[in-house]
Scaffold this motif. Structure first.
Motif, PDB file in Angstrom:
ATOM      1  N   MET A  39      22.141   2.220  -5.574  1.00 35.51           N
ATOM      2  CA  MET A  39      20.784   2.460  -5.077  1.00 35.51           C
ATOM      3  C   MET A  39      20.343   3.884  -5.387  1.00 35.51           C
ATOM      4  SD  MET A  39      18.479   0.703  -3.362  1.00 35.51           S
ATOM      5  CE  MET A  39      16.880   1.060  -2.643  1.00 35.51           C
TER       6      MET A  39
ATOM      7  N   ILE B 181      27.050  -0.226  -3.468  1.00 34.79           N
ATOM      8  CA  ILE B 181      25.637  -0.367  -3.119  1.00 34.79           C
ATOM      9  C   ILE B 181      24.984   1.009  -2.984  1.00 34.79           C
ATOM     10  CG2 ILE B 181      24.077  -1.103  -1.267  1.00 34.79           C
ATOM     11  CD1 ILE B 181      26.221  -3.419  -0.814  1.00 34.79           C
TER      12      ILE B 181
ATOM     13  N   VAL C 119      28.955 -10.405   0.360  1.00 33.28           N
ATOM     14  CA  VAL C 119      28.373  -9.079   0.085  1.00 33.28           C
ATOM     15  C   VAL C 119      26.863  -9.034   0.329  1.00 33.28           C
ATOM     16  CG1 VAL C 119      30.152  -8.311  -1.517  1.00 33.28           C
ATOM     17  CG2 VAL C 119      28.183  -9.550  -2.401  1.00 33.28           C
TER      18      VAL C 119
ATOM     19  N   LEU D  98      28.248   6.491   5.596  1.00 34.73           N
ATOM     20  CA  LEU D  98      27.410   5.289   5.668  1.00 34.73           C
ATOM     21  C   LEU D  98      28.226   4.016   5.475  1.00 34.73           C
ATOM     22  CD1 LEU D  98      24.426   4.274   5.886  1.00 34.73           C
ATOM     23  CD2 LEU D  98      24.482   4.111   3.407  1.00 34.73           C
TER      24      LEU D  98
ATOM     25  N   ILE E 215      27.895   0.750   8.258  1.00 34.08           N
ATOM     26  CA  ILE E 215      27.242  -0.550   8.057  1.00 34.08           C
ATOM     27  C   ILE E 215      28.330  -1.603   7.838  1.00 34.08           C
ATOM     28  CG2 ILE E 215      25.155   0.507   7.111  1.00 34.08           C
ATOM     29  CD1 ILE E 215      25.997  -0.422   4.369  1.00 34.08           C
ATOM     30  N   PRO E 216      28.021  -2.890   8.159  1.00 32.49           N
ATOM     31  CA  PRO E 216      29.056  -3.917   8.002  1.00 32.49           C
ATOM     32  C   PRO E 216      29.356  -4.184   6.525  1.00 32.49           C
ATOM     33  CG  PRO E 216      26.959  -4.922   8.570  1.00 32.49           C
ATOM     34  CD  PRO E 216      26.778  -3.446   8.696  1.00 32.49           C
TER      35      PRO E 216
ATOM     36  N   ILE F 284      21.343  -4.564   3.948  1.00 29.18           N
ATOM     37  CA  ILE F 284      21.360  -3.447   4.901  1.00 29.18           C
ATOM     38  C   ILE F 284      21.562  -2.122   4.173  1.00 29.18           C
ATOM     39  CG2 ILE F 284      22.562  -2.458   6.886  1.00 29.18           C
ATOM     40  CD1 ILE F 284      23.308  -5.376   7.644  1.00 29.18           C
ATOM     41  N   GLY F 285      22.518  -2.104   3.230  1.00 30.78           N
ATOM     42  CA  GLY F 285      22.845  -0.864   2.512  1.00 30.78           C
ATOM     43  C   GLY F 285      21.665  -0.342   1.714  1.00 30.78           C
ATOM     44  N   SER F 286      20.983  -1.242   0.967  1.00 32.00           N
ATOM     45  CA  SER F 286      19.857  -0.789   0.146  1.00 32.00           C
ATOM     46  C   SER F 286      18.756  -0.197   1.015  1.00 32.00           C
ATOM     47  CB  SER F 286      19.287  -1.950  -0.670  1.00 32.00           C
ATOM     48  OG  SER F 286      20.294  -2.552  -1.422  1.00 32.00           O
TER      49      SER F 286
ATOM     50  N   SER G  66      25.550  -6.760   3.195  1.00 26.23           N
ATOM     51  CA  SER G  66      25.718  -5.346   2.842  1.00 26.23           C
ATOM     52  C   SER G  66      24.652  -4.907   1.858  1.00 26.23           C
ATOM     53  CB  SER G  66      27.080  -5.100   2.208  1.00 26.23           C
ATOM     54  OG  SER G  66      28.091  -5.543   3.040  1.00 26.23           O
ATOM     55  N   ILE G  67      24.341  -5.778   0.873  1.00 20.58           N
ATOM     56  CA  ILE G  67      23.323  -5.420  -0.114  1.00 20.58           C
ATOM     57  C   ILE G  67      21.992  -5.173   0.586  1.00 20.58           C
ATOM     58  CG2 ILE G  67      21.965  -6.287  -2.075  1.00 20.58           C
ATOM     59  CD1 ILE G  67      24.404  -7.616  -3.146  1.00 20.58           C
TER      60      ILE G  67
ATOM     61  N   VAL H 186      22.098  -1.492  -7.677  1.00 19.81           N
ATOM     62  CA  VAL H 186      22.903  -2.130  -6.633  1.00 19.81           C
ATOM     63  C   VAL H 186      23.547  -3.397  -7.182  1.00 19.81           C
ATOM     64  CG1 VAL H 186      22.796  -3.326  -4.410  1.00 19.81           C
ATOM     65  CG2 VAL H 186      21.504  -1.221  -4.745  1.00 19.81           C
TER      66      VAL H 186
ATOM     67  N   ASN I 297      30.217  -1.637  -0.252  1.00 23.14           N
ATOM     68  CA  ASN I 297      29.211  -0.754   0.344  1.00 23.14           C
ATOM     69  C   ASN I 297      29.047   0.528  -0.466  1.00 23.14           C
ATOM     70  OD1 ASN I 297      28.854  -2.603   2.345  1.00 23.14           O
ATOM     71  ND2 ASN I 297      29.952  -1.477   3.926  1.00 23.14           N
TER      72      ASN I 297
ATOM     73  N   ALA J   4      19.109   1.127   3.999  1.00 21.19           N
ATOM     74  CA  ALA J   4      19.578   2.393   4.576  1.00 21.19           C
ATOM     75  C   ALA J   4      19.430   3.529   3.575  1.00 21.19           C
ATOM     76  CB  ALA J   4      21.035   2.256   5.029  1.00 21.19           C
ATOM     77  N   VAL J   5      19.865   3.301   2.333  1.00 21.19           N
ATOM     78  CA  VAL J   5      19.768   4.367   1.328  1.00 21.19           C
ATOM     79  C   VAL J   5      18.299   4.690   1.042  1.00 21.19           C
ATOM     80  CG1 VAL J   5      20.343   5.031  -1.035  1.00 21.19           C
ATOM     81  CG2 VAL J   5      21.961   3.706   0.303  1.00 21.19           C
ATOM     82  N   TYR J   6      17.458   3.640   0.992  1.00 21.34           N
ATOM     83  CA  TYR J   6      16.033   3.854   0.731  1.00 21.34           C
ATOM     84  C   TYR J   6      15.425   4.775   1.793  1.00 21.34           C
ATOM     85  CZ  TYR J   6      11.062   2.828   0.285  1.00 21.34           C
ATOM     86  OH  TYR J   6       9.702   2.944   0.161  1.00 21.34           O
TER      87      TYR J   6
ATOM     88  N   ILE K 112      17.392  -0.988  -6.967  1.00 22.15           N
ATOM     89  CA  ILE K 112      17.974  -2.289  -6.625  1.00 22.15           C
ATOM     90  C   ILE K 112      18.722  -2.893  -7.820  1.00 22.15           C
ATOM     91  CG2 ILE K 112      16.152  -3.971  -7.142  1.00 22.15           C
ATOM     92  CD1 ILE K 112      17.806  -3.663  -3.745  1.00 22.15           C
TER      93      ILE K 112
END
Lengths: 199, 197
Positions: free
Chosen positions: B79, B75, A84, B61, B65-66, A90-92, A87-88, B87, B72, A94-96, B84
């Motif tokens: 977020m 996350i 994970v 989204l 993303i992978p 990239i995902g964080s 994902s943590i 998350v 995901n 992206a959302v930011y 964080i």
């Protein structure tokens, strides 16, 4: 296999598994059964069937299992964490950035389009789920088309309608739309009902 | 970031994220889309921490993303709601049921064969229930987010493409330029009417 190698292997898997956990299974077979030979084909087949009937996303279930066979409790935790971690990150980010730029015209436009796509996906999910519950196989649209145009419908051999599943689905829709029952309660009740009437 | 911040403390948000995603991971079977109804119920309708539009952003989204779709989604929601820390709380929740159950099975029942008819029946029951939940959620989100002809045409067209087995990622990528063009068209129309009127 060292814990660091385990972490790094699953980190890479997390980085390339576009589309969720199902994509992970062939990757795991290639790495642990074929290349390294540390898990037998039999054990792996059993793992996949266990991963499907135990709670939790299939990807995390498989990572935990493989990690446990390689390094016990620590291995299990490290493999799942590795999976994970990308994902943590990239995902964080992206959302930011979506939050930061959400008033920009370009991002507004992208979100406008993407929301329609997501809504279409959700309706498509209804079709997929009908094929996994109310019908015993995914819905064959060609046969339905034949039926509408008065040709022989020729449904595939394993395709059938399940009345008990249809009842559970219908009752769920009515209860959720008309009452304030919680979804989790309904899921638990449906599991019990399914065990009794969907065999 | 939200204008009307509800009176939920940071600690309570973290607990809500952890608890809800653990519950989702433990109860919901059937992959990525299945978790949306419970997320909508908890974070959108009950606690008003996330809007319907943001839930649709999430759906798009998490597929682009992978990674595991459930993780995901955790996350994204984490977020949005609590940064964080959120998350980490949500991802910990998603992983906990898997890690616990699989370790118990791998350690004590390594030869378990899951072919019990009651168990399989229970799974059909849960999937049928989730089908119903997704139907209700899809209708709710459609009512809240469809604003005009653009959405109606796009949703119909994308649904047809999906039924013809086009990969969801391509549909999402295709939707982006369409949305940009429509937004540019809207701003152009507003500017023009502003000049003439």
């Amino acid at each position: 296999m060292s814990l660091f190698t385990l972490f790094w292997t699953f980190f890479k898997f997390g980085l390339v598994s576009f589309g969720g956990g199902y994509v992970l299974v062939p990757l795991l077979i290639a790495e642990f059964v074929d290349r390294r030979g540390i898990i037998s084909t039999d054990a792996f087949g059993n793992l996949v069937s266990i991963a499907q009937v135990t709670p939790g996303p299939i990807g995390i279930n498989s990572a935990t299992y493989v990690g446990f066979t390689q390094g016990g409790f620590c291995g299990a935790v490290i493999a799942s964490t590795g999976l994970v971690m990308p994902s943590i990150l990239i995902g964080s980010l992206a959302v930011y950035y979506i939050n930061k730029w959400k008033e920009k015209l370009l991002v507004k436009g992208i979100l406008k389009g993407v929301r329609s796509a997501a809504l279409a996906m959700l309706f498509y999910a209804v079709v997929i789920f009908l094929g996994m519950s109310v019908f015993t196989q995914s819905i064959p649209f060609r046969s339905l088309w034949n039926l509408i145009t008065f040709h022989a419908p020729d449904f595939p051999a394993g395709f059938a309608f399940s009345l008990p599943a249809f009842l559970i689905c219908g009752v769920t829709v009515v209860l959720i739309a008309k009452t304030r029952l919680s979804m989790t309660l309904l899921i638990v009740l449906s599991a019990i009902a399914g065990a009794l009437i969907c065999r | 970031m939200e204008s009307e911040e509800p009176s939920i403390s940071y600690g309570k948000k973290l607990w809500l994220l952890f608890y809800t995603f653990a519950k989702i991971a433990a109860l919901v079977v059937g992959g990525g889309y299945a978790i949306l109804p419970v997320v909508e119920e908890t974070f959108s309708r009950k606690n008003k921490l996330i809007s319907s539009e943001e839930l649709l952003d999430m759906m798009a989204l998490v597929q682009t993303i992978p990674g595991i779709i459930a993780a995901n989604s955790a996350i994204y929601v984490g977020m949005k709601i609590a940064g964080i820390g959120g998350v980490l709380a949500a991802v910990f929740g998603v992983c906990l049921p898997s890690v616990t159950v699989i370790i118990i099975i791998a350690a004590f029942f390594p030869h378990l064969k899951p072919e019990n008819p009651y168990l399989l029946g229970a799974f059909v029951g849960v999937r049928a229930c989730i089908t119903g939940l997704i139907i209700v959620t899809a209708v709710r989100l459609a009512k809240k987010t469809i604003q005009g002809w653009f959405e109606i045409i796009c949703v119909t067209a994308f649904l047809i493409l999906a039924l013809f087995k086009l990969n969801p990622v391509y549909i999402i990528v295709l939707s982006m330029p369409l949305g940009i063009l429509y937004t540019l068209y809207c701003t152009w129309r507003i500017k023009r009417s502003g000049v003439s009127g």
